[in-house]
Design a protein around this motif. Structure first.
Motif, PDB file in Angstrom:
ATOM      1  N   THR A 106       1.059  -1.466  -0.036  1.00 58.56           N
ATOM      2  CA  THR A 106       0.141   0.065   0.044  1.00 58.56           C
ATOM      3  C   THR A 106       1.348   1.060  -0.034  1.00 58.56           C
ATOM      4  N   LEU A 107       1.856   1.435   0.961  1.00 58.76           N
ATOM      5  CA  LEU A 107       2.409   2.437   1.005  1.00 58.76           C
ATOM      6  C   LEU A 107       3.077   2.962  -0.653  1.00 58.76           C
ATOM      7  N   MET A 108       4.206   1.701  -1.141  1.00 57.86           N
ATOM      8  CA  MET A 108       4.798   2.103  -2.421  1.00 57.86           C
ATOM      9  C   MET A 108       3.749   2.374  -3.136  1.00 57.86           C
ATOM     10  N   ALA A 109       2.730   1.588  -3.500  1.00 58.32           N
ATOM     11  CA  ALA A 109       1.238   2.039  -4.435  1.00 58.32           C
ATOM     12  C   ALA A 109       1.021   3.438  -4.136  1.00 58.32           C
ATOM     13  N   ASP A 110       0.576   4.156  -3.066  1.00 55.45           N
ATOM     14  CA  ASP A 110       0.685   5.457  -2.582  1.00 55.45           C
ATOM     15  C   ASP A 110       1.861   6.629  -3.122  1.00 55.45           C
ATOM     16  N   ILE A 111       3.432   6.241  -2.970  1.00 51.75           N
ATOM     17  CA  ILE A 111       4.369   6.794  -3.229  1.00 51.75           C
ATOM     18  C   ILE A 111       4.150   7.127  -4.469  1.00 51.75           C
ATOM     19  N   LEU A 112       3.583   6.115  -5.785  1.00 54.90           N
ATOM     20  CA  LEU A 112       4.370   5.858  -7.095  1.00 54.90           C
ATOM     21  C   LEU A 112       3.113   6.692  -7.466  1.00 54.90           C
ATOM     22  N   ARG A 113       1.794   6.897  -6.261  1.00 54.04           N
ATOM     23  CA  ARG A 113       0.554   7.637  -6.916  1.00 54.04           C
ATOM     24  C   ARG A 113       1.530   9.305  -7.406  1.00 54.04           C
ATOM     25  N   ALA A 114       1.446   9.242  -5.999  1.00 58.73           N
ATOM     26  CA  ALA A 114       1.785  10.827  -6.005  1.00 58.73           C
ATOM     27  C   ALA A 114       2.834  11.646  -6.841  1.00 58.73           C
ATOM     28  N   THR A 115       4.201  10.725  -7.031  1.00 56.01           N
ATOM     29  CA  THR A 115       4.725  11.040  -7.365  1.00 56.01           C
ATOM     30  C   THR A 115       4.899  10.866  -9.352  1.00 56.01           C
ATOM     31  N   ARG A 116       4.000  11.013  -9.726  1.00 52.44           N
ATOM     32  CA  ARG A 116       3.703  10.392 -11.128  1.00 52.44           C
ATOM     33  C   ARG A 116       4.098  11.655 -12.025  1.00 52.44           C
ATOM     34  N   ALA A 117       3.915  12.627 -11.124  1.00 47.76           N
ATOM     35  CA  ALA A 117       3.317  14.044 -12.403  1.00 47.76           C
ATOM     36  C   ALA A 117       5.201  15.061 -11.945  1.00 47.76           C
ATOM     37  N   VAL A 118       6.177  14.030 -11.073  1.00 46.43           N
ATOM     38  CA  VAL A 118       7.149  14.494 -10.931  1.00 46.43           C
ATOM     39  C   VAL A 118       8.201  14.267 -12.236  1.00 46.43           C
ATOM     40  N   PRO A 119       8.213  15.555 -12.669  1.00 43.95           N
ATOM     41  CA  PRO A 119       9.509  15.460 -14.275  1.00 43.95           C
ATOM     42  C   PRO A 119      10.259  14.487 -14.120  1.00 43.95           C
ATOM     43  N   GLY A 120      11.073  13.356 -14.482  1.00 45.28           N
ATOM     44  CA  GLY A 120      11.487  12.714 -14.540  1.00 45.28           C
ATOM     45  C   GLY A 120      12.175  11.728 -13.698  1.00 45.28           C
ATOM     46  N   PHE A 121      11.248  11.860 -12.641  1.00 49.88           N
ATOM     47  CA  PHE A 121      11.164  11.132 -11.485  1.00 49.88           C
ATOM     48  C   PHE A 121      10.515   8.896 -11.580  1.00 49.88           C
ATOM     49  N   HIS A 122       9.500   8.713 -12.545  1.00 49.10           N
ATOM     50  CA  HIS A 122       9.686   7.588 -12.874  1.00 49.10           C
ATOM     51  C   HIS A 122      10.220   7.008 -13.653  1.00 49.10           C
ATOM     52  N   ASP A 123      10.956   7.725 -14.614  1.00 50.05           N
ATOM     53  CA  ASP A 123      11.844   7.314 -15.799  1.00 50.05           C
ATOM     54  C   ASP A 123      13.447   6.989 -14.927  1.00 50.05           C
ATOM     55  N   ALA A 124      13.614   7.458 -13.867  1.00 49.99           N
ATOM     56  CA  ALA A 124      14.793   7.538 -13.735  1.00 49.99           C
ATOM     57  C   ALA A 124      14.875   6.624 -12.034  1.00 49.99           C
ATOM     58  N   ILE A 125      13.610   6.256 -11.691  1.00 52.22           N
ATOM     59  CA  ILE A 125      14.007   4.823 -10.620  1.00 52.22           C
ATOM     60  C   ILE A 125      13.122   3.510 -11.417  1.00 52.22           C
ATOM     61  N   HIS A 126      13.737   2.290 -10.326  1.00 53.20           N
ATOM     62  CA  HIS A 126      13.110   0.415 -10.801  1.00 53.20           C
ATOM     63  C   HIS A 126      13.514   0.940  -8.770  1.00 53.20           C
ATOM     64  N   VAL A 127      12.139   0.411  -8.731  1.00 51.90           N
ATOM     65  CA  VAL A 127      11.703  -0.450  -7.662  1.00 51.90           C
ATOM     66  C   VAL A 127      11.784  -1.261  -7.051  1.00 51.90           C
ATOM     67  N   HIS A 128      12.482  -1.607  -5.777  1.00 50.23           N
ATOM     68  CA  HIS A 128      12.827  -2.727  -5.341  1.00 50.23           C
ATOM     69  C   HIS A 128      12.800  -2.561  -3.899  1.00 50.23           C
ATOM     70  N   LEU A 129      12.083  -4.099  -3.201  1.00 53.97           N
ATOM     71  CA  LEU A 129      11.348  -4.182  -2.527  1.00 53.97           C
ATOM     72  C   LEU A 129      12.098  -5.333  -1.236  1.00 53.97           C
ATOM     73  N   VAL A 130      12.419  -5.359  -0.398  1.00 49.29           N
ATOM     74  CA  VAL A 130      12.956  -6.686   0.113  1.00 49.29           C
ATOM     75  C   VAL A 130      11.920  -7.071   1.198  1.00 49.29           C
TER      76      VAL A 130
END
Length: 352
Positions: free
Chosen positions: A90-114
């Motif tokens: 839930t937390l990561m899904a909310d993080i990704l939704r909220a940051t979708r509009a930050v220019p370039g952020f989603h292009d730069a990141i890859h999500v890793h979960l421990v």
């Protein structure tokens, strides 16, 4: 008596008393009988509820803080967006939704979960709508800029407990008495790693240590020192460990820690001082969760969301805002420790 309790009693009978750390590790992560490996512990049907499950606002603000830290550090690419112990996702899904509009952020990141739990990995797979790499431990995270969140992760790491003697310490152990698990104390011995605690403790006081927490902090801090990034570590605890804080939860109620191993959640308060000292990077002053969220603008966000609600939905929303921020609820109990590069600046929400 739980099946795991019988297993632990047999182990104690064969090999003698075990440390609290071994008891916690077996209770939580036994491959077939452990609490986290056999169930979804969250929500009304589980045993506890975490902040991301209370309101979307929590994850949104965490995400924007991490994204702004990324911008402030020159928007490095590629970089890692990681979460330790991500629950249902839930937390990561909310993080990704909220940051979708930050220019370039989603292009730069890859999500890793421990995440160690197969059950929770499947839930995360269904919740998070992006490519994800899972890890059993932090060791295998990429060596690159790291933007990390750990919410209620460190509190579940196995602790050891020591009771102050005269000039030494008695380790608290799990033993067997009349066919049941019980607490016991070992002989008084010097503990070099607790030498500094002889100045701020008195006889019979309990101090807790957590080697996995300091090891993890060292790994996170090393990546941030070497490659950049930031980490937000959010948990209940305080700057320095004092007293017995081991507790168990079952069906949203406290139970005795030895009562139902494998069927109750076990946690302990986090010693943030030990984590900060172990991380070879900079850290911000320890901040109450309520203050952190207010600095990020949770009240204006709550008001904006409230304008579209009414009736029971509005009442639930108001209660969620209070629960996350009020000093008598999660606002003071939970603390935020931010890690960031040497000579850098703390992420938004944290004091300098």
């Amino acid at each position: 008596m739980t099946t795991l309790a019988k297993h632990l009693l047999a182990r104690i009978e064969a090999h003698g008393p075990m440390t609290v750390a071994d008891f916690m590790a077996e209770s939580l992560l036994h491959p077939t009988l452990g609490y986290y490996t056999t169930r979804d512990p969250l929500g009304a049907e589980g045993d506890f509820t975490t902040a991301p499950e209370i309101s979307q606002m929590f994850g949104e603000l965490i995400g924007l803080s991490l994204a702004q830290a990324w911008l402030d550090q020159g928007a490095p690419s590629p970089c890692t967006l990681a979460e330790l112990g991500p629950g249902r996702g839930t937390l990561m899904a909310d993080i990704l939704r909220a940051t979708r509009a930050v220019p370039g952020f989603h292009d730069a990141i890859h999500v890793h979960l421990v995440e160690a739990s197969p059950t929770l990995r499947e839930m995360q797979r269904a919740t998070i709508n992006t490519d994800v790499t899972w890890h059993n431990s932090i060791d295998t995270l990429p060596e690159q800029p790291l933007y990390l969140i750990a919410n209620e992760f460190f509190d579940a790491l196995p602790i050891r407990q020591f009771q102050r003697g005269g000039e030494g310490w008695h380790e608290r152990l799990i033993a067997m008495r009349e066919g049941a698990l019980t607490f016991a104390f070992g002989p008084e011995l010097p503990q070099p790693h607790l030498e500094h605690r002889l100045t701020d403790t008195v006889k019979d006081m309990i101090v807790e240590t957590c080697a996995p927490a300091t090891t993890t902090a060292a790994q996170i801090g090393g990546r941030i020192r070497d490659h950049g990034g930031t980490a937000l570590l959010i948990d209940y605890g305080d700057w320095r460990s004092k007293g017995d804080t081991l507790q168990a939860l079952k069906s949203h109620a406290f139970v005795a820690p030895l009562a139902a191993p494998g069927e109750s959640d076990l946690t302990a308060h986090v010693d943030f001082e030990a984590i900060a000292q172990a991380a070879p990077c900079a850290h911000a002053p320890l901040t109450p969760q309520g203050v952190f969220l207010e600095q990020l603008g949770i009240t204006p966000r709550a008001q904006a969301l409230a304008s579209r609600l009414e009736g029971s939905a509005l009442n639930s929303h108001i209660a969620a805002h209070r629960r996350l921020t009020h000093p008598e609820e999660m606002g003071n109990l939970f603390k935020v420790l931010a890690l960031f590069p040497p000579n850098g600046t703390p992420p938004p929400g944290c004091p300098t």
